[in-house]
Design a protein around this motif. Structure first.
Motif, PDB file in Angstrom:
ATOM      1  N   CYS A 365      12.055  -0.680  -7.530  1.00  0.00           N
ATOM      2  CA  CYS A 365      10.994  -0.268  -6.616  1.00  0.00           C
ATOM      3  C   CYS A 365       9.683  -0.485  -7.358  1.00  0.00           C
ATOM      4  CB  CYS A 365      11.151   1.217  -6.256  1.00  0.00           C
ATOM      5  SG  CYS A 365       9.911   1.802  -5.073  1.00  0.00           S
ATOM      6  N   TRP A 366       8.561  -0.708  -6.588  1.00  0.00           N
ATOM      7  CA  TRP A 366       7.295  -0.896  -7.292  1.00  0.00           C
ATOM      8  C   TRP A 366       6.947   0.329  -8.112  1.00  0.00           C
ATOM      9  CZ3 TRP A 366       3.211   2.391  -6.537  1.00  0.00           C
ATOM     10  CH2 TRP A 366       3.234   3.185  -5.370  1.00  0.00           C
ATOM     11  N   ASP A 385      10.263   0.711  -1.826  1.00  0.00           N
ATOM     12  CA  ASP A 385      11.080  -0.497  -1.710  1.00  0.00           C
ATOM     13  C   ASP A 385      12.569  -0.142  -1.643  1.00  0.00           C
ATOM     14  OD1 ASP A 385       8.901  -2.280  -1.820  1.00  0.00           O
ATOM     15  OD2 ASP A 385       8.765  -1.932  -3.981  1.00  0.00           O
ATOM     16  N   VAL A 386      12.975   0.855  -2.406  1.00  0.00           N
ATOM     17  CA  VAL A 386      14.398   1.193  -2.488  1.00  0.00           C
ATOM     18  C   VAL A 386      14.929   1.601  -1.112  1.00  0.00           C
ATOM     19  CG1 VAL A 386      16.046   2.889  -3.392  1.00  0.00           C
ATOM     20  CG2 VAL A 386      14.445   1.754  -4.934  1.00  0.00           C
ATOM     21  N   TYR A 387      14.088   2.353  -0.362  1.00  0.00           N
ATOM     22  CA  TYR A 387      14.505   2.754   0.979  1.00  0.00           C
ATOM     23  C   TYR A 387      14.864   1.525   1.809  1.00  0.00           C
ATOM     24  CZ  TYR A 387      14.267   4.530   5.765  1.00  0.00           C
ATOM     25  OH  TYR A 387      14.570   4.834   7.069  1.00  0.00           O
ATOM     26  N   PHE A 388      14.041   0.515   1.736  1.00  0.00           N
ATOM     27  CA  PHE A 388      14.284  -0.674   2.555  1.00  0.00           C
ATOM     28  C   PHE A 388      15.438  -1.512   2.009  1.00  0.00           C
ATOM     29  CE2 PHE A 388      10.190   0.665   4.101  1.00  0.00           C
ATOM     30  CZ  PHE A 388      10.319   0.439   5.471  1.00  0.00           C
ATOM     31  N   TYR A 389      15.550  -1.596   0.647  1.00  0.00           N
ATOM     32  CA  TYR A 389      16.687  -2.327   0.076  1.00  0.00           C
ATOM     33  C   TYR A 389      18.006  -1.735   0.592  1.00  0.00           C
ATOM     34  CZ  TYR A 389      13.465  -3.830  -3.711  1.00  0.00           C
ATOM     35  OH  TYR A 389      12.447  -4.331  -4.445  1.00  0.00           O
ATOM     36  N   ASP A 665      14.222 -16.464  -5.880  1.00  0.00           N
ATOM     37  CA  ASP A 665      14.989 -15.504  -6.660  1.00  0.00           C
ATOM     38  C   ASP A 665      14.617 -14.097  -6.204  1.00  0.00           C
ATOM     39  OD1 ASP A 665      16.659 -14.535  -8.484  1.00  0.00           O
ATOM     40  OD2 ASP A 665      15.705 -15.497 -10.224  1.00  0.00           O
ATOM     41  N   ALA A 666      15.215 -13.142  -6.818  1.00  0.00           N
ATOM     42  CA  ALA A 666      14.876 -11.776  -6.451  1.00  0.00           C
ATOM     43  C   ALA A 666      13.461 -11.467  -6.867  1.00  0.00           C
ATOM     44  CB  ALA A 666      15.813 -10.805  -7.140  1.00  0.00           C
ATOM     45  N   ALA A 667      12.692 -10.906  -5.924  1.00  0.00           N
ATOM     46  CA  ALA A 667      11.320 -10.554  -6.236  1.00  0.00           C
ATOM     47  C   ALA A 667      11.280  -9.142  -6.760  1.00  0.00           C
ATOM     48  CB  ALA A 667      10.451 -10.670  -4.998  1.00  0.00           C
ATOM     49  N   SER A 668      10.361  -8.939  -7.638  1.00  0.00           N
ATOM     50  CA  SER A 668      10.164  -7.580  -8.104  1.00  0.00           C
ATOM     51  C   SER A 668       8.808  -7.149  -7.597  1.00  0.00           C
ATOM     52  CB  SER A 668      10.211  -7.557  -9.633  1.00  0.00           C
ATOM     53  OG  SER A 668      10.084  -6.233 -10.047  1.00  0.00           O
ATOM     54  N   PRO A 669       8.797  -6.171  -6.738  1.00  0.00           N
ATOM     55  CA  PRO A 669       7.534  -5.818  -6.077  1.00  0.00           C
ATOM     56  C   PRO A 669       6.521  -5.284  -7.065  1.00  0.00           C
ATOM     57  CG  PRO A 669       9.187  -4.167  -5.651  1.00  0.00           C
ATOM     58  CD  PRO A 669       9.898  -5.281  -6.351  1.00  0.00           C
ATOM     59  N   ASP A 670       5.274  -5.646  -6.804  1.00  0.00           N
ATOM     60  CA  ASP A 670       4.210  -5.128  -7.643  1.00  0.00           C
ATOM     61  C   ASP A 670       3.710  -3.809  -7.083  1.00  0.00           C
ATOM     62  OD1 ASP A 670       4.244  -6.768  -9.659  1.00  0.00           O
ATOM     63  OD2 ASP A 670       2.368  -7.809  -9.232  1.00  0.00           O
ATOM     64  N   ALA A 671       2.979  -3.149  -7.930  1.00  0.00           N
ATOM     65  CA  ALA A 671       2.565  -1.793  -7.604  1.00  0.00           C
ATOM     66  C   ALA A 671       1.686  -1.756  -6.371  1.00  0.00           C
ATOM     67  CB  ALA A 671       1.811  -1.203  -8.782  1.00  0.00           C
ATOM     68  N   GLU A 672       1.995  -0.823  -5.523  1.00  0.00           N
ATOM     69  CA  GLU A 672       1.102  -0.505  -4.420  1.00  0.00           C
ATOM     70  C   GLU A 672       0.186   0.588  -4.926  1.00  0.00           C
ATOM     71  OE1 GLU A 672       0.698  -1.576  -1.495  1.00  0.00           O
ATOM     72  OE2 GLU A 672       2.461  -2.780  -1.040  1.00  0.00           O
ATOM     73  N   PRO A 673      -1.069   0.525  -4.565  1.00  0.00           N
ATOM     74  CA  PRO A 673      -1.923   1.635  -4.970  1.00  0.00           C
ATOM     75  C   PRO A 673      -1.504   2.912  -4.249  1.00  0.00           C
ATOM     76  CG  PRO A 673      -3.076   0.125  -3.541  1.00  0.00           C
ATOM     77  CD  PRO A 673      -1.730  -0.465  -3.789  1.00  0.00           C
ATOM     78  N   LEU A 674      -1.659   4.007  -4.897  1.00  0.00           N
ATOM     79  CA  LEU A 674      -1.265   5.282  -4.291  1.00  0.00           C
ATOM     80  C   LEU A 674      -2.437   5.916  -3.569  1.00  0.00           C
ATOM     81  CD1 LEU A 674       1.007   6.735  -7.036  1.00  0.00           C
ATOM     82  CD2 LEU A 674       1.649   6.012  -4.738  1.00  0.00           C
ATOM     83  N   ALA A 675      -2.133   6.993  -2.947  1.00  0.00           N
ATOM     84  CA  ALA A 675      -3.193   7.759  -2.292  1.00  0.00           C
ATOM     85  C   ALA A 675      -4.136   8.299  -3.348  1.00  0.00           C
ATOM     86  CB  ALA A 675      -2.592   8.894  -1.495  1.00  0.00           C
ATOM     87  N   GLU A 676      -5.210   8.933  -2.863  1.00  0.00           N
ATOM     88  CA  GLU A 676      -6.215   9.446  -3.788  1.00  0.00           C
ATOM     89  C   GLU A 676      -5.530  10.179  -4.929  1.00  0.00           C
ATOM     90  OE1 GLU A 676      -7.921  10.976   0.107  1.00  0.00           O
ATOM     91  OE2 GLU A 676      -6.012  10.074  -0.481  1.00  0.00           O
ATOM     92  N   GLY A 677      -6.171  10.143  -6.028  1.00  0.00           N
ATOM     93  CA  GLY A 677      -5.608  10.813  -7.182  1.00  0.00           C
ATOM     94  C   GLY A 677      -4.698   9.874  -7.930  1.00  0.00           C
ATOM     95  N   ALA A 678      -3.640   9.488  -7.273  1.00  0.00           N
ATOM     96  CA  ALA A 678      -2.703   8.598  -7.932  1.00  0.00           C
ATOM     97  C   ALA A 678      -3.202   7.154  -7.914  1.00  0.00           C
ATOM     98  CB  ALA A 678      -1.349   8.666  -7.248  1.00  0.00           C
TER      99      ALA A 678
END
Lengths: 694, 374
Positions: A365-366, A385-389, A665-678
């Protein structure tokens, strides 16, 4: 003396006789000449009179075509996107030049042309054939025009003229929407042997809407009969038939929004499509950076070409029509819809620990630390990502692909553009056909997070957003006279829609990945979905798509619609190699803001523009000046810059594959920005330089 | 005639051929009107100057007409000699100046010796044949010296190069030789020799531009935008004028500058466009009166051999101007730079023609005096 047989002494009397005889001969001769002259005169003036009258008239009277005023291109409220402005111009007709160098030198002096301008004119003259006019100066002041007109008798082949030229008030902001116009080239003339095409000042559509609707926009030329001297100087106009201007074409575009969106994308390479979800009207259709269609109308000079060719942001490529991008997580709401349709309970959850083992491989997961218990809502707003995998494997790729296509991905729309790249929604059949390889587990995994074979264009993303927002099969529409396609319902139950809409609401207004995309209004909310798409494999970029070489950075996506409670507008923003979706959603937010409060949106834009160095037009002008200072006349000659530009802007044939390597090949997702703070430090800059994710 | 017109006007003035001078004045005025139109409705730079030239050189002609016959004969060879020297000088100055030149600047005007040579060669020839004993007119002595007399200036003028003037000089001289009574078969032979020499001269003696002019004359349409342009535009001007012309100040060919040299060599075309065939016939009529009626008449009535030959030669010289110029503008002769007397703008040609007119007036006076003496 008497040597001859008949010696005849010659007397003065004999000479007098001879003189008298001979003066009769001489007189007769003179009389004969006189009669001959009178006869000849009669022949010319009476017998051949009609013939010579005609020739005298064809000497005296010059018939010239008046290029018709081109039809305007108007936005939805009648505001001009392309208009005409009165213009003084000077053209050179190569075939009428006598001393090319001398005439050019003189003309250059009168018009105060720079060495770069002179070089461009010479280049164009070298390539021009026969009577194909070459523009030496456009948009001249009345004084310069008068100066050339006065000197015209000494400048054979130079044609000063007043007429109209195409004008695009917002310049580069509409370049990829309307295309541009230019003088007809030899091939155009070969196709259509129309003297209008070689009339100085006449332009034909070279790309985009200008080309597609050339017949409507062109109009009917006028004609002017004028008295001209042998040197070509016009003494007076005898009579004039007015031109009939071309018909205007009405677009669904909102000119103000179009310009705002183009300006808001800033110095980045980006695209934006805004649609009205009620009828599919395209309100904004922006691909930046762009060319300035105003500067293409008189051809493309060496320096201009170099400027465009050197730019790694590829200003000549229309990213909406010809760009294909992995959409990243923006497809997740659609994928979730397919889960619901397959009967998945949205409350069913999976425990995300930062990765999922499938067979003997681990898909990450990212969020490497994991999301914990994740249901459908959380899967969307946290983009887990894991939820969708996990559920994608249970439900299967065919169901997912079907839903993706229903939402518009992989579809070609009926728009007045010659080419559209419509991308790929992969499924097992497709892969078998294309690559003769069986579908693999990682293919499903890639598709659910918008990577791998999955390629879309920004228009499809906007269409998908519209369909999610409305629940109807919305079709995009660009021409106001195009029929509105009755919006049939998608056939997705409202409960399903509510689930993903609430997930998308949460992305912006709750605990989601794009908290900073919140609209600055207390009563208007926006719903959306972020997407960060890798362009290269992990190992090429040190595993981080936010830094490093620009062209290796991740694409940032954002799709959205507003107002959340009663959707009206849908929008898709792509920031090519923007690093992450954090580059995209502030842009989408401001564009949406403009639709509700223009002033508020401008207040955000203007300080940014000050930092970037002005509007796109101002930045291009500054860049040109810098290039002129740096390279002067040393820029290499391009063999056929005009054709090259035409080809580049026209784009590849339908659905050509993008230049970037496709990840199989298998993609490894890059980070999604998080909500404020994170989320990474909130920067007002549109180019967030996000630190590597923890 | 003389008996009837007794009046208070002094004898010398009364003796002038006023009918002829009025005809020439009329032609000059007409020429001025054409030049006025050609200048776009302005007296300057041509029309006014044209009239001033006429007045000035009319005085010269009257002065010439007062010169006694003996003075003419005395001065024949000296004038000829001086002009040959001047022609050599022109050639030399041209060579030094690094280009061809036809005139010498003598302070107040540009003197063109070749122009003056036209009447003077006739004078020299007439003088020669008047002195030649009649018995010798059919021997080589009637041919070789005049041949030399002609060859030197003709060669010098061709060198300038000025083919038109050289031809005019030759024409005047040959007419005098012809009228002097040399055997007719010499001319036949000369004509035959010319027929052989012409193509040779065309290929070896003419300058490129002259050769081109001849070629273009034979086929003007072959070079519509080059040398043929002159002839074609001139024919358009004359042909489009029709019978009544386009009207004063309405000539498009001249006003829009399609017609080259509209005020000099092609002035007849300028005139024809606006005045039509009527104007052309008027011009022809004046020349008929002046040359055919008066000039040839003076020659016939001349009291002695010298005057006869001189009058015939002078008339022929003027005729040559008129004929060649009008043939040229109507496409019957190649383009050679020869102006139309009393119509074309230009001082040199006006001066030469007025000297010719003055000479004819002098001869007329001599014959009157000799009749009254008899």
């Amino acid at each position: 003396m008497a040597r001859r047989t008949t010696p005849k002494p010659i007397t003065p009397g004999m000479l007098q006789n001879s003189f008298d005889r001979r003066s009769i001969i001489l007189g007769t001769l003179q009389g004969a000449v006189g009669v001959a002259l009178a006869t000849r005169m009669g022949y010319l003036a009476l017998f051949e009179n009609e013939h010579y009258k005609l020739m005298s008239e064809s000497n005296r009277v010059n018939l010239s075509l008046i290029p018709p005023r081109r039809g305007w291109i108007l936005d939805r409220s009648g505001q001009p996107i392309a208009s005409n402005r009165a213009d003084f111009r000077v053209d050179i007709i190569p075939d009428r030049l006598i001393d090319k160098d001398k005439t050019l030198a003189e003309l250059g002096e009168i018009l105060q042309l720079s060495p770069i301008d002179m070089q461009d004119i010479k280049d164009k003259l070298d390539k021009a054939r026969g009577f194909q006019p070459v523009a030496a100066g456009e948009h001249l002041s009345a004084d310069l025009y008068a100066a050339v007109s006065v000197r015209q008798p000494d400048l054979p082949g130079v044609v000063p003229q007043r007429g109209f030229s195409r004008f695009y008030p917002s310049g580069p902001c509409v370049g990829h929407l309307v295309g541009y116009v230019g003088a007809a080239n030899a091939e155009d003339y070969a196709k259509e042997h129309n003297p209008l095409l070689i009339t100085p000042g006449f332009k034909i559509g070279k790309d985009g809407l200008e080309k597609r609707f050339d017949a409507e926009l062109r109009g009917v030329p006028g004609a002017r009969r004028s008295e001209v001297t042998a040197g070509g100087k016009i003494v007076r106009d005898l009579d004039t038939r007015e031109d009939i201007p071309g018909k205007p074409i009405h677009l669904t575009i909102n000119a103000g929004l179009q310009e705002y969106a183009a300006r808001r994308i800033g110095t980045d390479s980006g695209a934006c499509v805004v649609m009205d979800i009620h009828n599919g009207d395209i309100l904004a259709f922006v691909s930046m950076p762009s060319f300035d269609p105003n500067s293409f109308t008189d051809g493309v000079g060496r320096l201009e070409w170099k400027m465009l060719a050197d730019d790694d942001h590829v200003p000549l490529r229309n990213k909406i029509l010809h760009g294909l991008f992995p959409p990243g997580s923006t497809v997740k709401p659609t994928v979730a819809l397919s889960f619901l349709e397959a009967g998945l309970d949205p409350n069913e959850s999976v425990n995300c620990t930062g990765g999922l083992r499938v067979g003997n491989r681990v898909f990450h997961c990212w969020q490497h630390h994991g999301h914990g218990q994740t249901n459908m809502w959380k899967g969307i707003y946290q983009s887990c990502d894991v939820y969708f995998y996990y559920f994608a494997q249970k439900i299967g790729s065919a169901t997912i692909a079907k839903m993706l296509r229903r939402m518009g991905y992989g579809q070609k729309f009926d728009l007045p553009f010659p080419h559209q790249s419509y991308g790929t929604v992969p499924d097992p059949d497709w892969k078998e056909k294309k690559y003769h390889k069986p579908w693999a587990v990682y293919d499903t995994v890639n598709a659910t997070i918008g990577q791998g074979y999955m390629l879309v264009n920004p228009l499809q993303q906007a269409v998908a957003a519209s369909r999610i927002a409305s629940g109807n099969i919305v079709f995009p529409r660009l021409m106001q006279n195009a029929p509105i396609r009755a919006s049939e319902p998608l056939g997705v139950p409202k409960e399903h829609m509510d689930v993903i809409r609430s997930g998308m609401f949460e992305v912006v207004n709750g605990r989601g990945s794009a908290g900073r995309a919140r609209l600055p209004f207390p009563n208007i909310q926006m719903s959306g979905k972020t997407g960060t798409a890798q362009v290269v494999g992990l190992n090429m970029n040190g595993g981080n798509g936010k830094i490093g070489a620009w062209k290796h950075r991740d694409h940032g996506h954002f799709i959205c619609f507003a107002p959340s409670d009663n959707p009206r507008y849908a929008c898709a923003v792509l920031m090519e190699h923007g690093g992450s979706s954090a580059a995209a959603y502030p842009v989408a937010r401001d564009i949406m803001t403009w639709l509700f409060d223009q002033q508020k949106a401008m207040d955000v834009l203007l300080p940014m523009e000050k930092e970037w160095g002005g509007t796109p037009q101002e930045r291009m002008a500054a860049k040109y000046r810098a290039y002129a200072a740096q390279y002067g006349v040393t820029a290499p000659q391009v063999d056929n810059s005009e054709q090259a530009v035409e080809a580049a802007v026209a784009g590849p044939p339908d659905n050509a594959q993008p230049p970037q390597p496709i990840q199989t090949d298998a993609a490894s997702p890059d980070a999604e920005p998080l909500a404020e703070g994170a989320a990474p430090a909130a920067a007002p800059s549109p180019v967030p330089t996000a630190p590597p994710h923890p | 005639m003389n008996l009837t017109s007794r009046s208070i006007i002094p004898e010398p003035l009364r003796q002038l051929p006023w009918k002829i001078l009025s005809a020439l004045g009329l032609l000059t005025l007409f020429g001025s009107a054409v030049l006025y139109s050609a200048a776009g409705g302005k007296m300057m730079p041509w029309a006014l100057v044209h009239m001033v030239h006429f007045a000035l050189f009319l005085a010269l002609a009257i002065a010439v007409s007062r010169v006694p016959r003996e003075r003419f004969r005395q001065m024949a060879y000296p004038f000829y000699g001086v002009l040959v020297v001047l022609l050599v000088l022109v050639e030399a100055v041209g060579k030094i100046g690094g280009g061809s030149q036809r005139w010498l600047n003598i302070g107040f005007m540009n003197l063109q010796p070749s122009e003056l040579m036209k009447p003077v060669i006739v004078l020299a020839m007439a003088h020669f044949f008047a002195n030649l004993p009649p018995s010798m007119t059919r021997t080589w002595r009637a041919l070789i010296p005049p041949g030399m007399l002609l060859a030197v200036p003709a060669a010098l003028v061709i060198l300038q190069p000025d083919l038109g003037t050289a031809l005019a000089i030759c024409f005047g001289a040959v007419v005098v030789i012809f009228m002097a009574g040399v055997p007719m078969w010499w001319f036949m032979a000369g004509g035959a020799a010319g027929a052989v020499a012409a193509p040779l001269a065309f290929f070896f003696a003419l300058h490129d531009y002259q050769r081109k002019r001849v070629l273009v004359f034979l086929d003007p349409e072959s070079d519509m935008l080059g040398s043929g342009y002159h002839i074609t535009q001139s024919k358009i001007a004359i042909g489009s004028g029709g019978f009544f012309g386009k009207g004063f100040m309405n000539g498009s060919q001249s006003h829009l500058e399609y017609l080259p040299e509209k005020h000099t060599d092609f002035v007849f075309a300028t005139m024809s466009e606006e005045w039509g065939m009527i104007g052309g016939l008027f011009v022809l009529f004046i020349f008929f009166i002046v040359l055919f009626r008066w000039g040839m008449g003076v020659s016939r009535r001349a009291p002695d051999r010298f005057s006869q030959l001189l009058a015939a030669g002078i008339t022929a010289t003027m005729f040559f101007y008129v004929a060649i110029n009008m043939m040229m503008v109507m496409g019957l002769a190649p383009v050679v730079g020869i102006p139309l007397p009393f119509m074309s703008h230009g001082g040199s040609s006006m001066m030469t023609n007025m000297i010719c007119v003055g000479t004819l007036m002098a001869i007329e006076r001599w014959s009157r005096n000799s009749t009254s003496l008899n």
